[in-house]
Every structure is written in C-alpha cells, then in structure tokens.
Design a protein around this motif. Sequence first.
Motif, mmCIF file in Angstrom:
data_model
loop_
_atom_site.group_PDB
_atom_site.id
_atom_site.type_symbol
_atom_site.label_atom_id
_atom_site.label_comp_id
_atom_site.label_asym_id
_atom_site.label_seq_id
_atom_site.Cartn_x
_atom_site.Cartn_y
_atom_site.Cartn_z
ATOM 1 N N SER A 10 -31.882 3.276 -34.176
ATOM 2 C CA SER A 10 -31.272 3.388 -35.499
ATOM 3 C C SER A 10 -31.560 4.783 -36.057
ATOM 4 O O SER A 10 -32.590 5.390 -35.739
ATOM 5 C CB SER A 10 -31.819 2.305 -36.428
ATOM 6 N N PRO A 11 -30.672 5.303 -36.904
ATOM 7 C CA PRO A 11 -30.811 6.685 -37.358
ATOM 8 C C PRO A 11 -32.080 6.968 -38.159
ATOM 9 O O PRO A 11 -32.757 7.956 -37.904
ATOM 10 C CB PRO A 11 -29.578 6.914 -38.223
ATOM 11 N N ALA A 12 -32.419 6.126 -39.112
ATOM 12 C CA ALA A 12 -33.542 6.427 -39.994
ATOM 13 C C ALA A 12 -34.861 5.841 -39.508
ATOM 14 O O ALA A 12 -35.901 6.487 -39.577
ATOM 15 C CB ALA A 12 -33.244 5.927 -41.410
ATOM 16 N N TRP B 250 -36.775 7.923 -49.277
ATOM 17 C CA TRP B 250 -36.987 7.391 -47.937
ATOM 18 C C TRP B 250 -35.686 6.736 -47.494
ATOM 19 O O TRP B 250 -35.301 5.670 -47.976
ATOM 20 C CB TRP B 250 -38.101 6.363 -47.919
ATOM 21 N N VAL B 251 -35.017 7.343 -46.559
ATOM 22 C CA VAL B 251 -33.724 6.844 -46.093
ATOM 23 C C VAL B 251 -33.887 5.495 -45.394
ATOM 24 O O VAL B 251 -33.003 4.644 -45.456
ATOM 25 C CB VAL B 251 -33.068 7.876 -45.145
ATOM 26 N N TRP B 252 -35.020 5.277 -44.787
ATOM 27 C CA TRP B 252 -35.229 4.055 -44.019
ATOM 28 C C TRP B 252 -35.194 2.803 -44.882
ATOM 29 O O TRP B 252 -34.929 1.712 -44.379
ATOM 30 C CB TRP B 252 -36.531 4.122 -43.226
ATOM 31 N N TRP C 244 -33.690 -4.470 -30.671
ATOM 32 C CA TRP C 244 -34.498 -5.264 -31.590
ATOM 33 C C TRP C 244 -33.658 -5.828 -32.730
ATOM 34 O O TRP C 244 -33.961 -6.895 -33.253
ATOM 35 C CB TRP C 244 -35.624 -4.439 -32.179
ATOM 36 N N LEU C 245 -32.633 -5.107 -33.112
ATOM 37 C CA LEU C 245 -31.777 -5.544 -34.214
ATOM 38 C C LEU C 245 -31.142 -6.891 -33.917
ATOM 39 O O LEU C 245 -30.918 -7.689 -34.823
ATOM 40 C CB LEU C 245 -30.686 -4.494 -34.462
ATOM 41 N N GLN D 78 -30.307 -3.119 -45.157
ATOM 42 C CA GLN D 78 -29.061 -3.549 -44.508
ATOM 43 C C GLN D 78 -29.348 -4.427 -43.300
ATOM 44 O O GLN D 78 -28.697 -5.457 -43.106
ATOM 45 C CB GLN D 78 -28.253 -2.332 -44.069
ATOM 46 N N PHE D 79 -30.315 -4.047 -42.486
ATOM 47 C CA PHE D 79 -30.692 -4.880 -41.353
ATOM 48 C C PHE D 79 -31.200 -6.235 -41.841
ATOM 49 O O PHE D 79 -30.928 -7.275 -41.242
ATOM 50 C CB PHE D 79 -31.764 -4.205 -40.499
ATOM 51 N N GLY D 80 -31.963 -6.220 -42.925
ATOM 52 C CA GLY D 80 -32.484 -7.462 -43.495
ATOM 53 C C GLY D 80 -31.370 -8.408 -43.918
ATOM 54 O O GLY D 80 -31.479 -9.625 -43.759
ATOM 55 N N LEU D 81 -30.287 -7.871 -44.459
ATOM 56 C CA LEU D 81 -29.158 -8.709 -44.859
ATOM 57 C C LEU D 81 -28.493 -9.341 -43.631
ATOM 58 O O LEU D 81 -28.138 -10.526 -43.653
ATOM 59 C CB LEU D 81 -28.147 -7.895 -45.658
#
Length: 177
Positions: A115-117, A38-40, A124-125, A46-49
């Motif tokens: 976002s890509p995945a 699962w690429v997501w 939202w990011l 990464q978004f979480g970081l």
Amino acid sequence: MLRRLSAAEAAVGGLLLALIFVLTLLQAAQRYLPGGGWVWTGELAQFGLVWLTFAMAGHLAARDGHVTLKVVDTVAGPRVLRLVGIFANLTVAVVCLNLAYEAYALVTDGSQQTSPALDMPLGWLYVIPLAGLLLTTVRSVVAVFLPEPETDDGPAVHAPAVHGAAPDAGPAEHEEP
C-alpha cells in the motif's frame, strides 16, 4: 458455537468501527496542527471500512440484517417464503465461496505490491475479507437448514399479528384466540 461466533464477529466489527472513528478524528485534528499530517491514517481508515464490511457480512446474514426487499414476504405463503429463502441462501453461499476463492488467490499471490502510505503488503488486505466471505458462506448454509435468524437469546420466534395488532406490539397482543 454460532453464538460465540456471533459475539466474536460483533466484537471485531466494534473494534473496526472504533478504529475508523479514531483514525478519522485523528485525520481531522491533523488539519489544525502545525506540520505535515500522517497520510497513513486515511489509508488505514479506508482499509478498516473494507474490513468492517466483510467482517460483519456473516453476522448480518445470520440475523437477517442485510438490506432486502420484502415484497415476496407480503404476498407469498410460508412454503413459498421457505423456498425463496433456501434459494437465496444457496445463491449467497455459492457467490461467497467463489469470492472467497478469489480472495484466497489474492492472499497467497506472493505479489510484492504494498500500500502507498502504510507500505503494507496488499495480500494482508484480503485476509479479513477472505475470513468474512467464508463465514458468510457458513452462515448461508446454516440458514438453509436453520432458517430462523439468531438473536442474543437464541433463534427468533416470529409470531403473526392477530386482530390488527401492530407488528412491534408485545407478546400479549399476539396471542391466539
């Protein structure tokens, strides 16, 4: 109110750290499972970081927990330290307010980019960084008027070391003669 805000920031930070941990473990486990991964999971980690960094900025600012150089602390007196602290906090507030303005522009942009995945709208990011920057601005302004870092028991009390006592010694060693 600041204690509740600190508790909420710490809770959000803990949840985001747990999210990153679980997603990273899941991503590592996928390497050994048959089929595609699962690429997501990597993208969300990464978004979480990024979210963790901005969500905890105000919490760390309130507790004087950011990485800093303490060179001035060893050579300056209390008045100079207070002026340096005021200048630093005002600078942080101005910078964070400007960054929050830019984050707000990115949130309300109306762009259709995703976002890509995850296929998540990129606006939202920037919601959590916007909130983190605004909270860091508030914390910096509060620190101008209330310079003591917070602890779980309220404002920290910094007692000077007396008679060569170690800086981490208990209160008994810090009593005035």
